[in-house]
Design an enzyme around this catalytic site. Structure first.
Site, PDB file in Angstrom:
ATOM      1  N   SER A  38       0.807  -1.223   0.000  1.00  0.00           N
ATOM      2  CA  SER A  38       0.000   0.000   0.000  1.00  0.00           C
ATOM      3  C   SER A  38       0.842   1.275   0.000  1.00  0.00           C
ATOM      4  O   SER A  38       0.299   2.373   0.016  1.00  0.00           O
ATOM      5  CB  SER A  38      -0.946   0.026   1.208  1.00  0.00           C
ATOM      6  OG  SER A  38      -0.217   0.105   2.417  1.00  0.00           O
ATOM      7  N   SER A  39       2.163   1.140  -0.032  1.00  0.00           N
ATOM      8  CA  SER A  39       3.038   2.312   0.006  1.00  0.00           C
ATOM      9  C   SER A  39       3.368   2.799  -1.398  1.00  0.00           C
ATOM     10  O   SER A  39       4.003   2.069  -2.172  1.00  0.00           O
ATOM     11  CB  SER A  39       4.341   1.981   0.738  1.00  0.00           C
ATOM     12  OG  SER A  39       5.293   3.012   0.544  1.00  0.00           O
ATOM     13  N   PRO A  40       3.015   4.044  -1.743  1.00  0.00           N
ATOM     14  CA  PRO A  40       3.415   4.556  -3.058  1.00  0.00           C
ATOM     15  C   PRO A  40       4.921   4.717  -3.167  1.00  0.00           C
ATOM     16  O   PRO A  40       5.491   4.620  -4.251  1.00  0.00           O
ATOM     17  CB  PRO A  40       2.708   5.913  -3.135  1.00  0.00           C
ATOM     18  CG  PRO A  40       2.536   6.346  -1.716  1.00  0.00           C
ATOM     19  CD  PRO A  40       2.287   5.071  -0.956  1.00  0.00           C
ATOM     20  N   TRP A  41       5.571   4.928  -2.036  1.00  0.00           N
ATOM     21  CA  TRP A  41       7.027   5.105  -2.038  1.00  0.00           C
ATOM     22  C   TRP A  41       7.713   3.780  -2.330  1.00  0.00           C
ATOM     23  O   TRP A  41       8.740   3.750  -3.043  1.00  0.00           O
ATOM     24  CB  TRP A  41       7.486   5.689  -0.706  1.00  0.00           C
ATOM     25  CG  TRP A  41       6.747   6.937  -0.352  1.00  0.00           C
ATOM     26  CD1 TRP A  41       5.810   7.099   0.636  1.00  0.00           C
ATOM     27  CD2 TRP A  41       6.849   8.206  -1.013  1.00  0.00           C
ATOM     28  NE1 TRP A  41       5.342   8.379   0.640  1.00  0.00           N
ATOM     29  CE2 TRP A  41       5.947   9.089  -0.358  1.00  0.00           C
ATOM     30  CE3 TRP A  41       7.600   8.678  -2.073  1.00  0.00           C
ATOM     31  CZ2 TRP A  41       5.789  10.415  -0.734  1.00  0.00           C
ATOM     32  CZ3 TRP A  41       7.443  10.005  -2.461  1.00  0.00           C
ATOM     33  CH2 TRP A  41       6.552  10.855  -1.790  1.00  0.00           C
ATOM     34  N   ALA A  42       7.195   2.693  -1.790  1.00  0.00           N
ATOM     35  CA  ALA A  42       7.740   1.378  -2.127  1.00  0.00           C
ATOM     36  C   ALA A  42       7.573   1.107  -3.618  1.00  0.00           C
ATOM     37  O   ALA A  42       8.475   0.582  -4.278  1.00  0.00           O
ATOM     38  CB  ALA A  42       7.069   0.297  -1.299  1.00  0.00           C
TER      39      ALA A  42
END
Length: 203
Positions: free
Chosen positions: A9-13
């Site tokens: 759910s992380s856009p950064w990941a």
């Protein structure tokens, strides 16, 4: 070996996933994927979920996402059409892939792209199974395994390992006990790998 603490759910990941994979492949470094329940990590380490952050912080995040999607050359919906749901099924499916002896990286990339650029609902079992099928895996079997006790136990183990390692957000890359938090630290991680320097410690 680099431990890769993340959640789908992380856009950064998502933004850093391909670049991290490139770094590991280029320099022959093994990756241990450790999907974790990031909201619980926030709770334990003093972080705030996005809706509870000050509006100034939320606004800056949107600007940074635009900068980094341009830098990485990736499509990314700033506000996905599908509300962010529980990422645990996709996270645990990645764990199930690892438990079966496979490489979770292609699935993780597909899952995060599906959420952040494809408007897919990662809380839906059929969607997660389809994404696994798309990278050449048995999606139905893996989703079933993801809902089982073994994958759940590893998810809990990853949560505990994150706290022990000093991880407080996603993505975090841990090399020899040194935490690199955020995909914007990947250049520093690569320099550390190339130089072979000893890990830095607090204090």
């Amino acid at each position: 070996m680099i431990e890769y603490f993340l959640t789908t759910s992380s856009p950064w990941a998502y933004l850093g996933h391909a670049e991290f994979g490139r770094i590991a492949k280029t320099h022959g470094v093994a990756i241990r994927c450790r999907p974790m329940p990031v909201r619980r990590v926030f709770d334990e380490t003093g972080g705030l979920p996005l809706p509870k952050r000050h509006p100034v912080r939320q606004a800056y995040r949107l600007v940074e996402l635009q900068r980094w999607r341009e830098r990485r050359g990736l499509a990314l919906d700033l506000k996905p059409a599908i509300p962010l749901g529980d990422p645990s099924l996709a996270d645990r499916t990645a764990i199930a892939i690892g438990l079966a002896g496979g490489d979770p990286m292609p699935f993780l990339g597909a899952a995060m792209a599906g959420l952040w650029a494809g408007r897919l609902d990662l809380s839906a079992a059929e969607t997660v199974a389809h994404l696994a099928d798309g990278v050449g895996l048995d999606g139905t079997a893996l989703v079933a395994a993801a809902q089982g006790e073994e994958a759940g136990a590893v998810y809990e183990e990853n949560f505990s390992a994150a706290l022990t390692a000093g991880v407080f957000g996603a993505p975090s890359y841990v090399r020899d006990g040194e935490v690199f938090w955020g995909q914007d630290r990947l250049d520093l991680l690569e320099r550390a790998v190339v130089s072979g320097r000893p890990a830095y410690r607090p204090g």
